[in-house]
Design an enzyme around this catalytic site. Structure first.
Site, PDB file in Angstrom:
ATOM      1  N   HIS A   7      11.840  69.291  31.694  1.00  0.00           N
ATOM      2  CA  HIS A   7      11.560  68.959  33.096  1.00  0.00           C
ATOM      3  C   HIS A   7      12.101  70.012  34.049  1.00  0.00           C
ATOM      4  O   HIS A   7      12.910  70.853  33.676  1.00  0.00           O
ATOM      5  CB  HIS A   7      12.121  67.571  33.475  1.00  0.00           C
ATOM      6  CG  HIS A   7      13.615  67.432  33.421  1.00  0.00           C
ATOM      7  ND1 HIS A   7      14.299  66.996  32.300  1.00  0.00           N
ATOM      8  CD2 HIS A   7      14.584  67.639  34.354  1.00  0.00           C
ATOM      9  CE1 HIS A   7      15.598  66.926  32.553  1.00  0.00           C
ATOM     10  NE2 HIS A   7      15.807  67.335  33.804  1.00  0.00           N
ATOM     11  N   GLU A  43      16.918  58.812  40.369  1.00  0.00           N
ATOM     12  CA  GLU A  43      15.958  59.858  39.996  1.00  0.00           C
ATOM     13  C   GLU A  43      14.642  59.271  39.506  1.00  0.00           C
ATOM     14  O   GLU A  43      14.606  58.161  38.976  1.00  0.00           O
ATOM     15  CB  GLU A  43      16.574  60.790  38.939  1.00  0.00           C
ATOM     16  CG  GLU A  43      17.259  60.101  37.759  1.00  0.00           C
ATOM     17  CD  GLU A  43      16.436  60.119  36.500  1.00  0.00           C
ATOM     18  OE1 GLU A  43      15.332  60.678  36.511  1.00  0.00           O
ATOM     19  OE2 GLU A  43      16.897  59.546  35.499  1.00  0.00           O
ATOM     20  N   GLN A  60      11.471  66.002  37.665  1.00  0.00           N
ATOM     21  CA  GLN A  60      12.540  65.035  37.923  1.00  0.00           C
ATOM     22  C   GLN A  60      12.949  65.165  39.385  1.00  0.00           C
ATOM     23  O   GLN A  60      13.501  66.185  39.797  1.00  0.00           O
ATOM     24  CB  GLN A  60      13.752  65.313  37.028  1.00  0.00           C
ATOM     25  CG  GLN A  60      14.888  64.321  37.258  1.00  0.00           C
ATOM     26  CD  GLN A  60      16.089  64.589  36.358  1.00  0.00           C
ATOM     27  OE1 GLN A  60      16.470  65.737  36.139  1.00  0.00           O
ATOM     28  NE2 GLN A  60      16.661  63.530  35.820  1.00  0.00           N
ATOM     29  N   GLU A 135      19.697  72.838  32.020  1.00  0.00           N
ATOM     30  CA  GLU A 135      20.043  71.604  31.311  1.00  0.00           C
ATOM     31  C   GLU A 135      19.443  71.650  29.912  1.00  0.00           C
ATOM     32  O   GLU A 135      18.359  72.207  29.716  1.00  0.00           O
ATOM     33  CB  GLU A 135      19.470  70.418  32.107  1.00  0.00           C
ATOM     34  CG  GLU A 135      19.729  69.052  31.493  1.00  0.00           C
ATOM     35  CD  GLU A 135      19.094  67.921  32.324  1.00  0.00           C
ATOM     36  OE1 GLU A 135      18.713  68.150  33.503  1.00  0.00           O
ATOM     37  OE2 GLU A 135      18.952  66.816  31.775  1.00  0.00           O
TER      38      GLU A 135
HETATM   39  C1  V0V Z   1      25.659  75.333  42.428  1.00  0.00           C
HETATM   40  N1  V0V Z   1      25.301  76.636  42.306  1.00  0.00           N
HETATM   41  C2  V0V Z   1      24.056  76.682  41.849  1.00  0.00           C
HETATM   42  C3  V0V Z   1      23.638  75.344  41.694  1.00  0.00           C
HETATM   43  N2  V0V Z   1      24.667  74.534  42.048  1.00  0.00           N
HETATM   44  N3  V0V Z   1      23.265  77.726  41.557  1.00  0.00           N
HETATM   45  C4  V0V Z   1      22.026  77.441  41.107  1.00  0.00           C
HETATM   46  N4  V0V Z   1      21.538  76.175  40.959  1.00  0.00           N
HETATM   47  C5  V0V Z   1      22.327  75.104  41.230  1.00  0.00           C
HETATM   48  N5  V0V Z   1      21.855  73.883  41.075  1.00  0.00           N
HETATM   49  C6  V0V Z   1      26.116  77.808  42.656  1.00  0.00           C
HETATM   50  C7  V0V Z   1      26.556  77.731  44.104  1.00  0.00           C
HETATM   51  O1  V0V Z   1      25.597  78.288  44.963  1.00  0.00           O
HETATM   52  C8  V0V Z   1      27.845  78.531  44.082  1.00  0.00           C
HETATM   53  O2  V0V Z   1      27.550  79.906  44.125  1.00  0.00           O
HETATM   54  C9  V0V Z   1      28.428  78.213  42.713  1.00  0.00           C
HETATM   55  O3  V0V Z   1      27.326  77.786  41.904  1.00  0.00           O
HETATM   56  C10 V0V Z   1      29.456  77.084  42.789  1.00  0.00           C
HETATM   57  O4  V0V Z   1      28.810  75.992  43.426  1.00  0.00           O
HETATM   58  P1  V0V Z   1      29.496  74.870  44.274  1.00  0.00           P
HETATM   59  O5  V0V Z   1      28.569  74.488  45.342  1.00  0.00           O
HETATM   60  O6  V0V Z   1      30.905  75.247  44.628  1.00  0.00           O
HETATM   61  O7  V0V Z   1      29.488  73.668  43.260  1.00  0.00           O
HETATM   62  P2  V0V Z   1      30.437  73.306  42.057  1.00  0.00           P
HETATM   63  O8  V0V Z   1      31.040  74.514  41.433  1.00  0.00           O
HETATM   64  O9  V0V Z   1      31.340  72.198  42.505  1.00  0.00           O
HETATM   65  O10 V0V Z   1      29.348  72.670  41.087  1.00  0.00           O
HETATM   66  C11 V0V Z   1      28.313  73.427  40.508  1.00  0.00           C
HETATM   67  C12 V0V Z   1      28.001  72.800  39.133  1.00  0.00           C
HETATM   68  C13 V0V Z   1      27.634  71.309  39.412  1.00  0.00           C
HETATM   69  C14 V0V Z   1      26.840  73.554  38.526  1.00  0.00           C
HETATM   70  C15 V0V Z   1      29.233  72.895  38.221  1.00  0.00           C
HETATM   71  O11 V0V Z   1      26.498  71.249  40.245  1.00  0.00           O
HETATM   72  C16 V0V Z   1      27.391  70.509  38.174  1.00  0.00           C
HETATM   73  O12 V0V Z   1      28.315  70.030  37.513  1.00  0.00           O
HETATM   74  N6  V0V Z   1      26.096  70.321  37.803  1.00  0.00           N
HETATM   75  C17 V0V Z   1      25.732  69.582  36.577  1.00  0.00           C
HETATM   76  C18 V0V Z   1      25.408  68.139  36.867  1.00  0.00           C
HETATM   77  C19 V0V Z   1      24.214  67.954  37.773  1.00  0.00           C
HETATM   78  O13 V0V Z   1      23.755  68.880  38.438  1.00  0.00           O
HETATM   79  N7  V0V Z   1      23.715  66.698  37.831  1.00  0.00           N
HETATM   80  C20 V0V Z   1      22.550  66.332  38.644  1.00  0.00           C
HETATM   81  C21 V0V Z   1      21.309  66.277  37.814  1.00  0.00           C
HETATM   82  P3  V0V Z   1      28.260  80.890  45.161  1.00  0.00           P
HETATM   83  O14 V0V Z   1      27.953  80.337  46.501  1.00  0.00           O
HETATM   84  O15 V0V Z   1      29.720  80.815  44.783  1.00  0.00           O
HETATM   85  O16 V0V Z   1      27.647  82.228  44.857  1.00  0.00           O
HETATM   86  S1  V0V Z   1      21.370  64.907  36.712  1.00  0.00           S
HETATM   87  C22 V0V Z   1      20.066  65.128  35.606  1.00  0.00           C
HETATM   88  O17 V0V Z   1      19.437  66.237  35.627  1.00  0.00           O
HETATM   89  C23 V0V Z   1      19.779  64.070  34.743  1.00  0.00           C
HETATM   90  C24 V0V Z   1      20.482  62.770  34.805  1.00  0.00           C
HETATM   91  C25 V0V Z   1      18.705  64.214  33.718  1.00  0.00           C
HETATM   92  O18 V0V Z   1      18.016  65.219  33.667  1.00  0.00           O
HETATM   93  O19 V0V Z   1      18.519  63.249  32.906  1.00  0.00           O
HETATM   94 CO    CO Z   2      17.658  66.887  34.791  1.00  0.00          CO
END
Ligand code: V0V
Ligand code: CO
Length: 146
Positions: A7, A43, A60, A135
Site C-alpha cells: 500500500h 485508517e 491507506q 513499511e
Molecule cells: C518524519 N520524517 C519523514 C517522515 N516522518 N520523512 C519522510 N517521511 C515521513 N513520513 C523526517 C522528518 O522530516 C525529519 O527530518 C526526521 O524524519 C525526524 O522527524 P520528526 O518529525 O522529528 O519525527 P520523529 O523522529 O519523532 O518520528 C519519525 C518516525 C515516526 C519515522 C520515527 O514517524 C515513526 O515512528 N513512524 C512509524 C509509525 C507510523 O508512521 N505510523 C503511522 C502509520 P528533518 O526535518 O530532521 O530533516 S500506521 C500504518 O501504516 C499502519 C497501521 C498499517 O499500514 O497497517
Molecule cells: Co501503512
C-alpha cells in the site's frame, strides 16, 4: 522476499471526505476502516485492484486520532500527502526486517506490531531510505510455510 507494493499511506485531515474523494473520482469502493490505537490513527484501506490474482494493493488513508502521533506530527509539518510506502513480504516480516537491519538500515520496532486487517508490520527509518518512510507488511494470511 519483498514481492509487491502492499500500500501507499496518505495522511489526511478528514478521513470520510478523503475516502469520498477516492470513491467519486476513481471508483474505489472496496473500503475497510479501522482504528489503530497504538499507531494513533483511524485508517481506511481502499483496495485498488481486483484482478483475483491474490496480489491486491491498497491506498491507506490515515487520519490522526492524537496530536502526538507520527501522522499528526507529519501533517502539522507537511500538510496532506504521501506519508509512507509499504512493501509486502512473502514470508515472516521479522526475518525480512532482520535481513534489512543487517544492511545498516534502522528498523523502528524490535518486534513486528499489529497493522491493518490483522497484518504484522514494521518500519524502516526514512533517513536511512533516501527520505521515504518505508513499511514492511506481512498479511494475516501470509504465514511462512511449516
Ligand atoms: C518524519 N520524517 C519523514 C517522515 N516522518 N520523512 C519522510 N517521511 C515521513 N513520513 C523526517 C522528518 O522530516 C525529519 O527530518 C526526521 O524524519 C525526524 O522527524 P520528526 O518529525 O522529528 O519525527 P520523529 O523522529 O519523532 O518520528 C519519525 C518516525 C515516526 C519515522 C520515527 O514517524 C515513526 O515512528 N513512524 C512509524 C509509525 C507510523 O508512521 N505510523 C503511522 C502509520 P528533518 O526535518 O530532521 O530533516 S500506521 C500504518 O501504516 C499502519 C497501521 C498499517 O499500514 O497497517
Ligand atoms: Co501503512
Amino acid at each position: 522476499m519483498l514481492t509487491r507494493i502492499d500500500h501507499i499511506g496518505i495522511a489526511c485531515h478528514d478521513l470520510e471526505a478523503t475516502v469520498d474523494f477516492y470513491r467519486r473520482t476513481y471508483g474505489f469502493t472496496d473500503v475497510h476502516i479501522e482504528v489503530n490505537e497504538e499507531q494513533g490513527v483511524r485508517e481506511a484501506m481502499l483496495r485498488i485492484n481486483s484482478t483475483g490474482d491474490g496480489a491486491a494493493s491498497y491506498l491507506q488513508l490515515l487520519q490522526p486520532i492524537r496530536d502526538d502521533s507520527p501522522v499528526a506530527k507529519w501533517l502539522a509539518k507537511n500538510g496532506e500527502g504521501v506519508h509512507h510506502i509499504a512493501f509486502g513480504t512473502d514470508g515472516d516480516v521479522a526475518d525480512e526486517a532482520a535481513g534489512i537491519a543487517g544492511k545498516g538500515v534502522r528498523v523502528l520496532y524490535e518486534e513486528p506490531r499489529r497493522g491493518s486487517m490483522g497484518s504484522r508490520i514494521n518500519f524502516l527509518h526514512p533517513k536511512d531510505c533516501h527520505g521515504v518512510l518505508t513499511e514492511l507488511v506481512q498479511k494475516a494470511d501470509e504465514r511462512p510455510e511449516g
